[in-house]
Design a protein around this motif. Structure first.
Motif, PDB file in Angstrom:
ATOM      1  N   LEU A 146       3.122   3.096  -0.059  1.00 46.53           N
ATOM      2  CA  LEU A 146       1.687   3.000  -0.320  1.00 46.53           C
ATOM      3  C   LEU A 146       1.239   4.033  -1.344  1.00 46.53           C
ATOM      4  O   LEU A 146       0.508   3.721  -2.290  1.00 46.53           O
ATOM      5  CB  LEU A 146       0.908   3.171   0.981  1.00 46.53           C
ATOM      6  CG  LEU A 146      -0.619   3.239   0.868  1.00 46.53           C
ATOM      7  CD1 LEU A 146      -1.192   1.944   0.301  1.00 46.53           C
ATOM      8  CD2 LEU A 146      -1.239   3.542   2.228  1.00 46.53           C
ATOM      9  N   TYR A 195      -3.881  -4.675  -7.671  1.00 47.85           N
ATOM     10  CA  TYR A 195      -3.862  -3.387  -6.974  1.00 47.85           C
ATOM     11  C   TYR A 195      -4.642  -3.430  -5.662  1.00 47.85           C
ATOM     12  O   TYR A 195      -4.148  -2.982  -4.619  1.00 47.85           O
ATOM     13  CB  TYR A 195      -4.419  -2.295  -7.889  1.00 47.85           C
ATOM     14  CG  TYR A 195      -4.640  -0.976  -7.191  1.00 47.85           C
ATOM     15  CD1 TYR A 195      -3.571  -0.124  -6.909  1.00 47.85           C
ATOM     16  CD2 TYR A 195      -5.918  -0.580  -6.798  1.00 47.85           C
ATOM     17  CE1 TYR A 195      -3.762   1.079  -6.274  1.00 47.85           C
ATOM     18  CE2 TYR A 195      -6.114   0.625  -6.161  1.00 47.85           C
ATOM     19  CZ  TYR A 195      -5.045   1.449  -5.896  1.00 47.85           C
ATOM     20  OH  TYR A 195      -5.243   2.643  -5.251  1.00 47.85           O
ATOM     21  N   LYS A 228      -2.974  -2.985  -2.045  1.00 39.57           N
ATOM     22  CA  LYS A 228      -3.358  -1.829  -1.228  1.00 39.57           C
ATOM     23  C   LYS A 228      -3.796  -2.270   0.162  1.00 39.57           C
ATOM     24  O   LYS A 228      -3.365  -1.698   1.171  1.00 39.57           O
ATOM     25  CB  LYS A 228      -4.491  -1.056  -1.927  1.00 39.57           C
ATOM     26  CG  LYS A 228      -4.970   0.166  -1.155  1.00 39.57           C
ATOM     27  CD  LYS A 228      -6.087   0.884  -1.908  1.00 39.57           C
ATOM     28  CE  LYS A 228      -7.332   0.051  -1.976  1.00 39.57           C
ATOM     29  NZ  LYS A 228      -8.481   0.794  -2.559  1.00 39.57           N
ATOM     30  N   PHE A 235      -2.304   5.527  -5.998  1.00 38.18           N
ATOM     31  CA  PHE A 235      -3.152   5.384  -4.814  1.00 38.18           C
ATOM     32  C   PHE A 235      -3.981   6.645  -4.585  1.00 38.18           C
ATOM     33  O   PHE A 235      -3.506   7.765  -4.790  1.00 38.18           O
ATOM     34  CB  PHE A 235      -2.260   5.096  -3.603  1.00 38.18           C
ATOM     35  CG  PHE A 235      -2.992   4.982  -2.298  1.00 38.18           C
ATOM     36  CD1 PHE A 235      -3.900   3.961  -2.076  1.00 38.18           C
ATOM     37  CD2 PHE A 235      -2.759   5.901  -1.290  1.00 38.18           C
ATOM     38  CE1 PHE A 235      -4.567   3.856  -0.877  1.00 38.18           C
ATOM     39  CE2 PHE A 235      -3.416   5.807  -0.080  1.00 38.18           C
ATOM     40  CZ  PHE A 235      -4.328   4.785   0.131  1.00 38.18           C
ATOM     41  N   GLN A 295      -1.956   1.956  -9.934  1.00 45.54           N
ATOM     42  CA  GLN A 295      -3.186   1.260 -10.314  1.00 45.54           C
ATOM     43  C   GLN A 295      -3.209   0.957 -11.815  1.00 45.54           C
ATOM     44  O   GLN A 295      -3.565  -0.145 -12.225  1.00 45.54           O
ATOM     45  CB  GLN A 295      -4.407   2.093  -9.940  1.00 45.54           C
ATOM     46  CG  GLN A 295      -5.729   1.408 -10.253  1.00 45.54           C
ATOM     47  CD  GLN A 295      -6.924   2.203  -9.744  1.00 45.54           C
ATOM     48  OE1 GLN A 295      -6.768   3.224  -9.085  1.00 45.54           O
ATOM     49  NE2 GLN A 295      -8.112   1.738 -10.053  1.00 45.54           N
TER      50      GLN A 295
END
Length: 207
Positions: A105, A52, A56, A129, A110
């Motif tokens: 995004l 994750y 990210k 996110f 997660q």
């Protein structure tokens, strides 16, 4: 006066692969499966995206880099006339690409977690996110069964874990997929399936 002690908790952690990781030929696990049992009737299952943080950073870096390119392009081609008249097609393409990347995004997962209590319900909890979370509660009486289903998507055969529901409350959602957004492998889904079905009444799940 006697006090009832809380049920003992047993925890098991497994490392798994996502389908994408297997298709790329990468043998490094990218998912962590945590099984926490609370007695015979309750279990918590969490699937964590181990990549994750790197995913990210990579997505944010791409957006920032592309914004700099867009700004540089806009400055180099700007004039004192109407700003959007001469390079409208390029500007629209830039905006659409940025929007797509932002949506991608904010859709980044997660972790996914399921808490199942035989006397109450099954709760699905997904963290995305910026710690945005979504929850879904399915009462036990509305669960018909939990199965692994084979599906064909984009000429690819893979497996998903689904809950088949019953009752008026879920007439519009007869099938609910769980642990699907991180695309775990069949072996990972099989472990989750066995753990959940052990606690389902009249279950024939293998031990």
């Amino acid at each position: 006066m006697s006090q009832t002690s809380p049920p003992e908790r047993s925890k098991k952690v497994c490392l798994c692969h996502s389908r994408g990781q297997l298709y790329d030929g990468n043998e490094t696990p990218d998912l962590q499966l945590t099984l926490s049992e609370y007695g015979q009737d309750a279990i918590e299952i969490e699937l964590t995206n181990m990549q994750y943080s790197s995913q990210k950073r990579q997505k944010i870096k791409h957006i920032i880099l592309f914004l700099f390119v867009w700004i540089a392009y806009t400055i180099s081609t700007s004039s004192r006339e109407v700003w959007f008249s001469k390079h409208a097609l390029c500007d629209i393409s830039f905006i659409l690409w940025i929007l797509y990347r932002l949506i991608n995004l904010f859709s980044l997962i997660q972790s996914e977690r399921v808490i199942f209590c035989l006397d109450l319900a099954l709760q699905c909890h997904t963290v995305r996110f910026l710690q945005r979370s979504s929850n879904l509660l399915i009462p036990v009486n509305n669960i018909y069964d939990i199965v692994i289903n084979e599906v064909i998507e984009n000429l690819d055969v893979h497996y998903i874990l689904i809950i088949r529901t019953q009752g008026e409350l879920f007439q519009k959602k007869p099938i609910i997929s769980i642990f699907n957004t991180l695309h775990p492998s069949f072996e990972c889904l099989q472990k989750i399936y066995i753990c959940l079905n052990k606690r389902m009444p009249n279950s024939n799940a293998p031990s």
